[in-house]
Design a protein around this motif. Structure first.
Motif, PDB file in Angstrom:
ATOM      1  N   ILE A  68      -4.607 -68.985  50.777  1.00 14.83           N
ATOM      2  CA  ILE A  68      -5.662 -69.602  51.574  1.00 14.83           C
ATOM      3  C   ILE A  68      -5.591 -71.112  51.416  1.00 14.83           C
ATOM      4  O   ILE A  68      -5.561 -71.623  50.295  1.00 14.83           O
ATOM      5  N   LEU A  69      -5.547 -71.827  52.547  1.00 17.02           N
ATOM      6  CA  LEU A  69      -5.471 -73.288  52.546  1.00 17.02           C
ATOM      7  C   LEU A  69      -6.525 -73.864  53.485  1.00 17.02           C
ATOM      8  O   LEU A  69      -6.739 -73.323  54.568  1.00 17.02           O
ATOM      9  N   GLY A  70      -7.139 -74.944  53.091  1.00 15.79           N
ATOM     10  CA  GLY A  70      -8.019 -75.669  54.000  1.00 15.79           C
ATOM     11  C   GLY A  70      -7.196 -76.642  54.822  1.00 15.79           C
ATOM     12  O   GLY A  70      -6.129 -77.085  54.402  1.00 15.79           O
ATOM     13  N   GLY A  71      -7.694 -76.972  56.001  1.00 18.69           N
ATOM     14  CA  GLY A  71      -6.965 -77.915  56.837  1.00 18.69           C
ATOM     15  C   GLY A  71      -7.797 -78.383  58.010  1.00 18.69           C
ATOM     16  O   GLY A  71      -8.955 -77.995  58.174  1.00 18.69           O
ATOM     17  N   THR A  72      -7.170 -79.246  58.813  1.00 17.53           N
ATOM     18  CA  THR A  72      -7.817 -79.818  59.992  1.00 17.53           C
ATOM     19  C   THR A  72      -6.915 -79.621  61.200  1.00 17.53           C
ATOM     20  O   THR A  72      -5.714 -79.921  61.145  1.00 17.53           O
ATOM     21  N   ILE A  73      -7.487 -79.118  62.274  1.00 18.17           N
ATOM     22  CA  ILE A  73      -6.718 -78.909  63.511  1.00 18.17           C
ATOM     23  C   ILE A  73      -6.328 -80.262  64.107  1.00 18.17           C
ATOM     24  O   ILE A  73      -7.178 -81.115  64.307  1.00 18.17           O
ATOM     25  N   TYR A  74      -5.026 -80.451  64.373  1.00 20.48           N
ATOM     26  CA  TYR A  74      -4.590 -81.696  65.001  1.00 20.48           C
ATOM     27  C   TYR A  74      -3.950 -81.485  66.372  1.00 20.48           C
ATOM     28  O   TYR A  74      -3.701 -82.443  67.099  1.00 20.48           O
ATOM     29  N   SER A  75      -3.721 -80.208  66.744  1.00 26.80           N
ATOM     30  CA  SER A  75      -3.139 -79.950  68.055  1.00 26.80           C
ATOM     31  C   SER A  75      -3.477 -78.530  68.488  1.00 26.80           C
ATOM     32  O   SER A  75      -3.438 -77.607  67.677  1.00 26.80           O
ATOM     33  N   ILE A  76      -3.813 -78.390  69.777  1.00 25.41           N
ATOM     34  CA  ILE A  76      -4.054 -77.072  70.357  1.00 25.41           C
ATOM     35  C   ILE A  76      -3.319 -77.013  71.691  1.00 25.41           C
ATOM     36  O   ILE A  76      -3.505 -77.877  72.540  1.00 25.41           O
ATOM     37  N   GLU A  77      -2.449 -76.016  71.844  1.00 30.59           N
ATOM     38  CA  GLU A  77      -1.768 -75.770  73.113  1.00 30.59           C
ATOM     39  C   GLU A  77      -2.289 -74.445  73.644  1.00 30.59           C
ATOM     40  O   GLU A  77      -1.859 -73.378  73.207  1.00 30.59           O
ATOM     41  N   LYS A  78      -3.233 -74.518  74.567  1.00 27.04           N
ATOM     42  CA  LYS A  78      -3.915 -73.328  75.076  1.00 27.04           C
ATOM     43  C   LYS A  78      -3.104 -72.677  76.184  1.00 27.04           C
ATOM     44  O   LYS A  78      -2.753 -73.309  77.173  1.00 27.04           O
ATOM     45  N   GLY A  79      -2.802 -71.396  76.002  1.00 26.81           N
ATOM     46  CA  GLY A  79      -2.104 -70.626  77.014  1.00 26.81           C
ATOM     47  C   GLY A  79      -3.030 -69.589  77.618  1.00 26.81           C
ATOM     48  O   GLY A  79      -4.195 -69.474  77.237  1.00 26.81           O
ATOM     49  N   ILE A  80      -2.509 -68.829  78.535  1.00 26.22           N
ATOM     50  CA  ILE A  80      -3.316 -67.807  79.192  1.00 26.22           C
ATOM     51  C   ILE A  80      -3.619 -66.650  78.234  1.00 26.22           C
ATOM     52  O   ILE A  80      -4.760 -66.214  78.123  1.00 26.22           O
ATOM     53  N   ILE A  81      -2.602 -66.196  77.487  1.00 22.27           N
ATOM     54  CA  ILE A  81      -2.787 -65.068  76.581  1.00 22.27           C
ATOM     55  C   ILE A  81      -2.795 -65.500  75.117  1.00 22.27           C
ATOM     56  O   ILE A  81      -3.616 -65.032  74.340  1.00 22.27           O
ATOM     57  N   VAL A  82      -1.873 -66.386  74.739  1.00 20.49           N
ATOM     58  CA  VAL A  82      -1.829 -66.874  73.356  1.00 20.49           C
ATOM     59  C   VAL A  82      -1.910 -68.390  73.340  1.00 20.49           C
ATOM     60  O   VAL A  82      -1.551 -69.056  74.316  1.00 20.49           O
ATOM     61  N   SER A  83      -2.366 -68.902  72.215  1.00 16.49           N
ATOM     62  CA  SER A  83      -2.473 -70.349  72.030  1.00 16.49           C
ATOM     63  C   SER A  83      -1.853 -70.743  70.702  1.00 16.49           C
ATOM     64  O   SER A  83      -1.868 -69.973  69.737  1.00 16.49           O
ATOM     65  N   LYS A  84      -1.311 -71.955  70.666  1.00 15.03           N
ATOM     66  CA  LYS A  84      -0.681 -72.494  69.459  1.00 15.03           C
ATOM     67  C   LYS A  84      -1.620 -73.531  68.862  1.00 15.03           C
ATOM     68  O   LYS A  84      -2.004 -74.495  69.525  1.00 15.03           O
ATOM     69  N   VAL A  85      -1.986 -73.312  67.590  1.00 14.37           N
ATOM     70  CA  VAL A  85      -2.894 -74.213  66.889  1.00 14.37           C
ATOM     71  C   VAL A  85      -2.143 -74.809  65.701  1.00 14.37           C
ATOM     72  O   VAL A  85      -1.613 -74.069  64.864  1.00 14.37           O
ATOM     73  N   SER A  86      -2.061 -76.137  65.640  1.00 14.84           N
ATOM     74  CA  SER A  86      -1.384 -76.820  64.538  1.00 14.84           C
ATOM     75  C   SER A  86      -2.437 -77.411  63.611  1.00 14.84           C
ATOM     76  O   SER A  86      -3.362 -78.079  64.063  1.00 14.84           O
ATOM     77  N   ILE A  87      -2.265 -77.144  62.310  1.00 10.52           N
ATOM     78  CA  ILE A  87      -3.265 -77.514  61.319  1.00 10.52           C
ATOM     79  C   ILE A  87      -2.598 -78.324  60.214  1.00 10.52           C
ATOM     80  O   ILE A  87      -1.565 -77.909  59.666  1.00 10.52           O
ATOM     81  N   GLU A  88      -3.164 -79.474  59.889  1.00 10.44           N
ATOM     82  CA  GLU A  88      -2.668 -80.284  58.778  1.00 10.44           C
ATOM     83  C   GLU A  88      -3.338 -79.779  57.507  1.00 10.44           C
ATOM     84  O   GLU A  88      -4.557 -79.713  57.416  1.00 10.44           O
ATOM     85  N   THR A  89      -2.516 -79.370  56.514  1.00  7.09           N
ATOM     86  CA  THR A  89      -3.012 -78.853  55.243  1.00  7.09           C
ATOM     87  C   THR A  89      -2.464 -79.706  54.105  1.00  7.09           C
ATOM     88  O   THR A  89      -1.666 -80.622  54.344  1.00  7.09           O
ATOM     89  N   SER A  90      -2.829 -79.364  52.893  1.00 13.86           N
ATOM     90  CA  SER A  90      -2.342 -80.112  51.729  1.00 13.86           C
ATOM     91  C   SER A  90      -0.855 -79.916  51.469  1.00 13.86           C
ATOM     92  O   SER A  90      -0.262 -80.652  50.694  1.00 13.86           O
ATOM     93  N   ILE A  91      -0.221 -78.939  52.129  1.00 13.16           N
ATOM     94  CA  ILE A  91       1.223 -78.753  51.978  1.00 13.16           C
ATOM     95  C   ILE A  91       1.987 -79.211  53.207  1.00 13.16           C
ATOM     96  O   ILE A  91       3.197 -79.119  53.259  1.00 13.16           O
ATOM     97  N   GLY A  92       1.284 -79.695  54.212  1.00 13.79           N
ATOM     98  CA  GLY A  92       1.904 -80.139  55.452  1.00 13.79           C
ATOM     99  C   GLY A  92       1.359 -79.370  56.633  1.00 13.79           C
ATOM    100  O   GLY A  92       0.354 -78.666  56.531  1.00 13.79           O
TER     101      GLY A  92
END
Length: 134
Positions: free
Chosen positions: A75-99
């Motif tokens: 379990i890692l805490g993080g902050t969302i820095y990018s969201i690519e919203k698609g029709i069925i799936v979406s890509k969420v990029s999160i900055e964490t303490s490991i990258g």
């Protein structure tokens, strides 16, 4: 594919299974279960450098702090820095303490969680979904 480097910090063996703890940095250790042992694979030794890999589809996202107990050990805490919203799936990029950790979730889940940029979230990866490589 999410890929990180670390060092094996602990190995627990039972039969043909090993629970491997990998120190990614001084504050974060991730765990994986593999069907190998130090006797069957030479690189499974405490202190050895190792890479961990896990698919974006195996990364779960929760809002805020987890206020319930869970069997998930990574379990890692993080902050969302990018969201690519698609029709069925979406890509969420999160900055964490490991990258950066990337998660692919259903767009329905993205919308029901009301995820947005700069939001703090919790990232979870089941130990059996993490692969290791030399």
């Amino acid at each position: 594919m999410n890929i990180f480097s670390g060092h094996i910090s602990h190995i627990q063996v039972s039969g043909s299974l090993s629970l491997i703890a990998i120190a990614i940095n001084e504050n974060v250790t991730l765990k994986t279960i593999v069907v190998e042992t130090p006797e069957t694979v030479g690189y499974l030794k405490k202190g050895n450098a190792i890479r961990i890999l896990f698919k974006e589809t195996e990364v779960m996202i929760a809002k805020n702090e987890i206020s319930f107990q869970t069997s998930i050990q990574n379990i890692l805490g993080g902050t969302i820095y990018s969201i690519e919203k698609g029709i069925i799936v979406s890509k969420v990029s999160i900055e964490t303490s490991i990258g950066a950790v990337v998660s692919v979730i259903s767009t329905e889940a993205l919308e029901s969680l009301i995820l947005k940029l700069h939001q703090k979230v919790v990232v979870m990866i089941k130990s059996n979904e993490i692969m290791i490589a030399e």
